[in-house]
Design a protein around this motif. Structure first.
Motif, PDB file in Angstrom:
ATOM      1  N   LYS A 354       0.825  -1.216   0.000  1.00 26.08           N
ATOM      2  CA  LYS A 354       0.000   0.000   0.000  1.00 26.08           C
ATOM      3  C   LYS A 354       0.854   1.259   0.000  1.00 26.08           C
ATOM      4  CE  LYS A 354      -3.898  -2.145   2.427  1.00 26.08           C
ATOM      5  NZ  LYS A 354      -4.646  -2.221   3.720  1.00 26.08           N
ATOM      6  N   ALA A 355       2.071   1.150   0.511  1.00 28.01           N
ATOM      7  CA  ALA A 355       2.950   2.320   0.596  1.00 28.01           C
ATOM      8  C   ALA A 355       3.721   2.572  -0.693  1.00 28.01           C
ATOM      9  CB  ALA A 355       3.926   2.136   1.758  1.00 28.01           C
ATOM     10  N   LEU A 356       3.548   1.725  -1.712  1.00 27.66           N
ATOM     11  CA  LEU A 356       4.299   1.834  -2.960  1.00 27.66           C
ATOM     12  C   LEU A 356       3.487   2.555  -4.033  1.00 27.66           C
ATOM     13  CD1 LEU A 356       5.689  -1.821  -3.069  1.00 27.66           C
ATOM     14  CD2 LEU A 356       6.885   0.225  -2.254  1.00 27.66           C
ATOM     15  N   LYS A 357       4.163   3.035  -5.060  1.00 22.33           N
ATOM     16  CA  LYS A 357       3.491   3.662  -6.185  1.00 22.33           C
ATOM     17  C   LYS A 357       2.813   2.627  -7.070  1.00 22.33           C
ATOM     18  CE  LYS A 357       6.637   7.631  -6.445  1.00 22.33           C
ATOM     19  NZ  LYS A 357       7.607   8.374  -7.309  1.00 22.33           N
ATOM     20  N   SER A 358       3.412   1.454  -7.196  1.00 22.90           N
ATOM     21  CA  SER A 358       2.865   0.403  -8.060  1.00 22.90           C
ATOM     22  C   SER A 358       1.645  -0.249  -7.419  1.00 22.90           C
ATOM     23  CB  SER A 358       3.926  -0.666  -8.329  1.00 22.90           C
ATOM     24  OG  SER A 358       5.071  -0.107  -8.924  1.00 22.90           O
ATOM     25  N   ASN A 359       0.785  -0.767  -8.285  1.00 23.54           N
ATOM     26  CA  ASN A 359      -0.383  -1.507  -7.820  1.00 23.54           C
ATOM     27  C   ASN A 359      -0.021  -2.991  -7.810  1.00 23.54           C
ATOM     28  OD1 ASN A 359      -2.965  -2.347  -7.117  1.00 23.54           O
ATOM     29  ND2 ASN A 359      -3.701  -2.285  -9.235  1.00 23.54           N
ATOM     30  N   ILE A 360       0.362  -3.499  -6.642  1.00 17.82           N
ATOM     31  CA  ILE A 360       0.810  -4.885  -6.498  1.00 17.82           C
ATOM     32  C   ILE A 360      -0.151  -5.623  -5.567  1.00 17.82           C
ATOM     33  CG2 ILE A 360       2.667  -6.402  -5.702  1.00 17.82           C
ATOM     34  CD1 ILE A 360       4.626  -4.126  -6.352  1.00 17.82           C
ATOM     35  N   GLU A 361      -0.684  -6.737  -6.048  1.00 19.15           N
ATOM     36  CA  GLU A 361      -1.611  -7.547  -5.255  1.00 19.15           C
ATOM     37  C   GLU A 361      -0.870  -8.733  -4.653  1.00 19.15           C
ATOM     38  OE1 GLU A 361      -4.894  -8.672  -7.692  1.00 19.15           O
ATOM     39  OE2 GLU A 361      -5.686  -6.626  -7.830  1.00 19.15           O
ATOM     40  N   VAL A 362      -1.353  -9.186  -3.499  1.00 16.30           N
ATOM     41  CA  VAL A 362      -0.710 -10.260  -2.745  1.00 16.30           C
ATOM     42  C   VAL A 362      -1.665 -11.452  -2.660  1.00 16.30           C
ATOM     43  CG1 VAL A 362       0.421 -10.890  -0.578  1.00 16.30           C
ATOM     44  CG2 VAL A 362       0.482  -8.511  -1.373  1.00 16.30           C
ATOM     45  N   HIS A 363      -1.144 -12.644  -2.968  1.00 16.11           N
ATOM     46  CA  HIS A 363      -1.966 -13.855  -2.921  1.00 16.11           C
ATOM     47  C   HIS A 363      -1.218 -14.940  -2.140  1.00 16.11           C
ATOM     48  CE1 HIS A 363      -4.248 -12.082  -6.321  1.00 16.11           C
ATOM     49  NE2 HIS A 363      -3.053 -11.738  -6.768  1.00 16.11           N
ATOM     50  N   LEU A 364      -1.925 -15.622  -1.259  1.00 16.07           N
ATOM     51  CA  LEU A 364      -1.361 -16.787  -0.566  1.00 16.07           C
ATOM     52  C   LEU A 364      -1.706 -18.025  -1.385  1.00 16.07           C
ATOM     53  CD1 LEU A 364       0.047 -18.068   1.902  1.00 16.07           C
ATOM     54  CD2 LEU A 364      -2.200 -18.201   3.000  1.00 16.07           C
ATOM     55  N   ASP A 365      -0.696 -18.620  -2.019  1.00 11.22           N
ATOM     56  CA  ASP A 365      -0.926 -19.787  -2.876  1.00 11.22           C
ATOM     57  C   ASP A 365      -1.024 -21.082  -2.086  1.00 11.22           C
ATOM     58  OD1 ASP A 365      -0.815 -18.066  -5.004  1.00 11.22           O
ATOM     59  OD2 ASP A 365       1.280 -18.493  -5.474  1.00 11.22           O
ATOM     60  N   SER A 366      -0.152 -21.232  -1.086  1.00 13.27           N
ATOM     61  CA  SER A 366      -0.144 -22.470  -0.303  1.00 13.27           C
ATOM     62  C   SER A 366       0.493 -22.208   1.055  1.00 13.27           C
ATOM     63  CB  SER A 366       0.621 -23.584  -1.027  1.00 13.27           C
ATOM     64  OG  SER A 366       1.990 -23.227  -1.195  1.00 13.27           O
ATOM     65  N   ASP A 367       0.209 -23.095   1.979  1.00 10.44           N
ATOM     66  CA  ASP A 367       0.769 -22.942   3.323  1.00 10.44           C
ATOM     67  C   ASP A 367       0.905 -24.305   3.978  1.00 10.44           C
ATOM     68  OD1 ASP A 367       1.594 -21.746   5.784  1.00 10.44           O
ATOM     69  OD2 ASP A 367      -0.470 -21.940   6.526  1.00 10.44           O
ATOM     70  N   MET A 368       2.075 -24.583   4.516  1.00 14.73           N
ATOM     71  CA  MET A 368       2.293 -25.763   5.337  1.00 14.73           C
ATOM     72  C   MET A 368       2.703 -25.274   6.721  1.00 14.73           C
ATOM     73  SD  MET A 368       4.081 -28.730   3.013  1.00 14.73           S
ATOM     74  CE  MET A 368       5.580 -27.802   2.697  1.00 14.73           C
ATOM     75  N   VAL A 369       1.912 -25.610   7.714  1.00 14.18           N
ATOM     76  CA  VAL A 369       2.175 -25.110   9.063  1.00 14.18           C
ATOM     77  C   VAL A 369       3.447 -25.750   9.610  1.00 14.18           C
ATOM     78  CG1 VAL A 369      -0.263 -24.692   9.493  1.00 14.18           C
ATOM     79  CG2 VAL A 369       0.738 -26.902  10.130  1.00 14.18           C
ATOM     80  N   PRO A 370       4.080 -25.126  10.597  1.00 17.68           N
ATOM     81  CA  PRO A 370       5.320 -25.678  11.149  1.00 17.68           C
ATOM     82  C   PRO A 370       5.127 -27.066  11.761  1.00 17.68           C
ATOM     83  CG  PRO A 370       5.037 -23.394  11.809  1.00 17.68           C
ATOM     84  CD  PRO A 370       3.747 -23.815  11.176  1.00 17.68           C
ATOM     85  N   MET A 371       6.203 -27.849  11.740  1.00 20.45           N
ATOM     86  CA  MET A 371       6.245 -29.153  12.414  1.00 20.45           C
ATOM     87  C   MET A 371       6.981 -28.989  13.728  1.00 20.45           C
ATOM     88  SD  MET A 371       8.476 -31.820  13.280  1.00 20.45           S
ATOM     89  CE  MET A 371       9.837 -31.921  12.138  1.00 20.45           C
ATOM     90  N   PHE A 372       6.436 -29.586  14.793  1.00 24.71           N
ATOM     91  CA  PHE A 372       7.068 -29.457  16.101  1.00 24.71           C
ATOM     92  C   PHE A 372       6.796 -30.698  16.936  1.00 24.71           C
ATOM     93  CE2 PHE A 372       7.401 -28.051  20.516  1.00 24.71           C
ATOM     94  CZ  PHE A 372       8.598 -27.336  20.496  1.00 24.71           C
ATOM     95  N   VAL A 373       7.879 -31.316  17.431  1.00 23.53           N
ATOM     96  CA  VAL A 373       7.807 -32.458  18.342  1.00 23.53           C
ATOM     97  C   VAL A 373       8.557 -32.069  19.612  1.00 23.53           C
ATOM     98  CG1 VAL A 373       8.507 -34.862  18.725  1.00 23.53           C
ATOM     99  CG2 VAL A 373       7.651 -34.160  16.482  1.00 23.53           C
ATOM    100  N   ASP A 374       8.029 -32.433  20.754  1.00 19.59           N
ATOM    101  CA  ASP A 374       8.670 -32.101  22.033  1.00 19.59           C
ATOM    102  C   ASP A 374      10.118 -32.604  22.019  1.00 19.59           C
ATOM    103  OD1 ASP A 374       9.519 -31.806  24.648  1.00 19.59           O
ATOM    104  OD2 ASP A 374       7.694 -32.621  25.541  1.00 19.59           O
ATOM    105  N   PRO A 375      11.098 -31.694  22.182  1.00 23.22           N
ATOM    106  CA  PRO A 375      12.501 -32.132  22.140  1.00 23.22           C
ATOM    107  C   PRO A 375      12.897 -33.081  23.264  1.00 23.22           C
ATOM    108  CG  PRO A 375      12.344 -29.830  22.801  1.00 23.22           C
ATOM    109  CD  PRO A 375      10.973 -30.236  22.348  1.00 23.22           C
ATOM    110  N   SER A 376      12.063 -33.202  24.300  1.00 21.06           N
ATOM    111  CA  SER A 376      12.353 -34.150  25.385  1.00 21.06           C
ATOM    112  C   SER A 376      11.567 -35.449  25.241  1.00 21.06           C
ATOM    113  CB  SER A 376      12.034 -33.507  26.745  1.00 21.06           C
ATOM    114  OG  SER A 376      10.651 -33.195  26.850  1.00 21.06           O
ATOM    115  N   SER A 377      10.920 -35.650  24.100  1.00 16.83           N
ATOM    116  CA  SER A 377      10.121 -36.859  23.874  1.00 16.83           C
ATOM    117  C   SER A 377      11.013 -38.083  23.733  1.00 16.83           C
ATOM    118  CB  SER A 377       9.272 -36.701  22.619  1.00 16.83           C
ATOM    119  OG  SER A 377      10.107 -36.626  21.465  1.00 16.83           O
ATOM    120  N   PRO A 378      10.462 -39.291  23.977  1.00 14.08           N
ATOM    121  CA  PRO A 378      11.247 -40.520  23.793  1.00 14.08           C
ATOM    122  C   PRO A 378      11.821 -40.663  22.388  1.00 14.08           C
ATOM    123  CG  PRO A 378       9.241 -41.000  25.015  1.00 14.08           C
ATOM    124  CD  PRO A 378       9.127 -39.576  24.547  1.00 14.08           C
TER     125      PRO A 378
END
Length: 462
Positions: A354-378
């Motif tokens: 929005k702060a730019l002179k150009s008209n640039i649109e933003v699209h979210l094409d894909s998303d993979m959420v983070p992977m997390f396992v308890d570091p103290s797990s067996p």
């Protein structure tokens, strides 16, 4: 059992099988897609070769409709899984070795896929083969799953999850030692614009997850002063490039450095340098605005420079630039820690645009959420114990990474090797990493990884 000495006995056969896999150009190619080859003939051939190895050695094998394959050992109900992949990224340019052939030179093996991920997947296979050949008793069934589309979105494992048995726990041999218990989220964001630009045509980049190492753009004409500015730009940025007359106008070319998008700071993005030069030398507003958004790998212009509690910095890499007839599309690969989410990332991009002179649109094409396992797990502690047993490395602990592996696709899975955190190169040759030219690995480390994985399987399934 002395798994390390036993692993050494398999060296020659491992190299022979690795050459079989590396010789197959298993890149996703939908132009050769069939019902039994959903990602094209290359991945299909690699899967067939891998399953044939399993049949040869007496394992149970299963083809999951060409999306993946399973090599199983045992008949127990409880399961341990190992997830690898057989597809590769584009070969790229400037190799000094034959990319589709295993070259053994000065203790290193070279070839596309020897580290990502044909070599490590085959290491895991030989670990399982070692256990089977020596009749090591296991209490759980081991499922070695090989996918065919890891590099292009993991559609293979998404299909697998809907149509095949999911292991209860396990690891992925497609990253670093010791144990990776967390992986950043992965978002693909596209910037699009219909604004006028002096660039007539620019087709740069082959995959979102590769830093653009070479780029060209075509402009209608160029003055002598702009030619001098281009040479000055190349020199001041330690770059190589060229100017060439072509049928459509003047072609500007810049050589950068390819790298994995998870580590954009290891590469030099040639396309961004072209946008920067064209924006300045040709007074091109759209090029300048795009560069201002994309120039920083931490996303500072969008206020995305986040240092996560567990996963470190967000990283941003421009992977594909497509400009023609004033239709612009730029695809960005963003790896983000679990302190932020994809919707917030898009909102901050929109605010910056929005702060730019150009008209640039933003699209979210894909998303993979983070992977997390308890570091103290067996799971993590068992694998850490095995790693330390073989390497005597008590300094490096469990960690998180920016790369995305199959570990994020199943619950209670982590990434586990085979790259060592302390390894120093023992050859004068250039040894490329994953997605780079002259991709290579030290043979002794791969053989040691057979022993580590055999012991790890025993720890989880014994």
């Amino acid at each position: 059992m002395d798994f390390l000495n036993l692993a050494k006995e398999y060296e020659s056969s491992y190299l022979e099988d690795l050459n079989t896999l590396v010789s197959i150009h298993s890149i996703r190619d939908l132009s050769t897609k069939t019902n039994s080859a959903p990602f094209g003939q290359g991945p299909r051939q690699a899967l067939d070769a891998f399953l044939e190895m399993g049949k040869r050695d007496g394992f149970d094998t299963k083809d999951i409709d060409g999306y993946a394959g399973v090599i199983s050992y045992g008949e127990q109900k409880d399961t341990v899984g190992i997830l690898g992949h057989l597809d590769i990224v584009p070969i790229g340019e400037d190799w000094s070795k034959e990319p589709l052939k295993v070259t053994l030179d000065d203790g290193y093996v070279f070839g596309r896929g020897v580290m990502d991920d044909k070599g490590p997947t085959l290491v895991a296979y030989y670990a399982l083969k070692l256990l089977k050949d020596h009749r090591v008793p296991l209490k759980k069934r081991v499922m070695l799953i090989a996918g065919c589309d890891e590099e292009s979105g993991m559609e293979c494992i998404q299909y697998y999850k809907k149509h095949a048995e999911i292991p209860q726990t396990g690891f992925v041999p497609d990253a670093d030692f010791p144990v990776i218990y967390g992986e950043k989220g992965g978002a693909h964001v596209t910037l699009s614009s219909k604004d006028d630009t002096v660039i007539k045509k620019m087709k740069a980049g082959t995959r979102p997850n590769i830093v653009i190492g070479k780029a060209d753009c075509i402009v209608p004409s160029i003055t002598d002063q702009q030619k001098e500015q281009f040479e000055f730009y190349l020199k001041t940025n330690d770059l190589k490039g060229s100017i060439q007359e072509v049928e459509e106008g003047i072609q500007l070319h810049i050589d950068g450095i390819f790298s994995h998008a998870a580590w954009p700071y290891n590469g030099v993005n040639a396309a961004l340098h072209l946008l920067n030069f064209v924006g300045c030398a040709f007074n091109d507003t759209l090029s300048s605005d795009l560069y201002s958004l994309l120039k920083d790998w931490q996303g500072k212009p969008e206020h995305l420079n986040i240092d996560g509690e567990y996963m470190g910095f967000l990283t941003m890499s421009t992977g594909i630039v497509d400009i023609e007839n004033d239709q612009t599309s730029v695809l960005i690969d963003i790896r983000y820690p679990n302190d932020i989410d994809a919707n917030t990332i898009v909102e901050r991009f929109e605010d910056a645009c929005k702060a730019l002179k150009s008209n640039i649109e933003v699209h979210l094409d894909s998303d993979m959420v983070p992977m997390f396992v308890d570091p103290s797990s067996p799971l993590v502690t068992e694998l850490m114990n095995v790693y330390q047993k073989y390497t005597k490395d008590m300094f490096h602990g469990p960690k998180t990474i920016g790369g995305g592996t199959y570990a994020r696709m199943f619950d209670n899975f982590v990434s586990f090797g085979p790259e060592l955190p302390f390894e120093e190169k023992s050859t004068e040759q250039f040894v490329g990493g994953p997605h780079q030219r002259d991709e290579g690995a030290k043979l002794a480390n791969l053989i040691q990884a057979i022993a580590i994985y055999a012991d790890a399987i025993l720890a989880l399934a014994g």
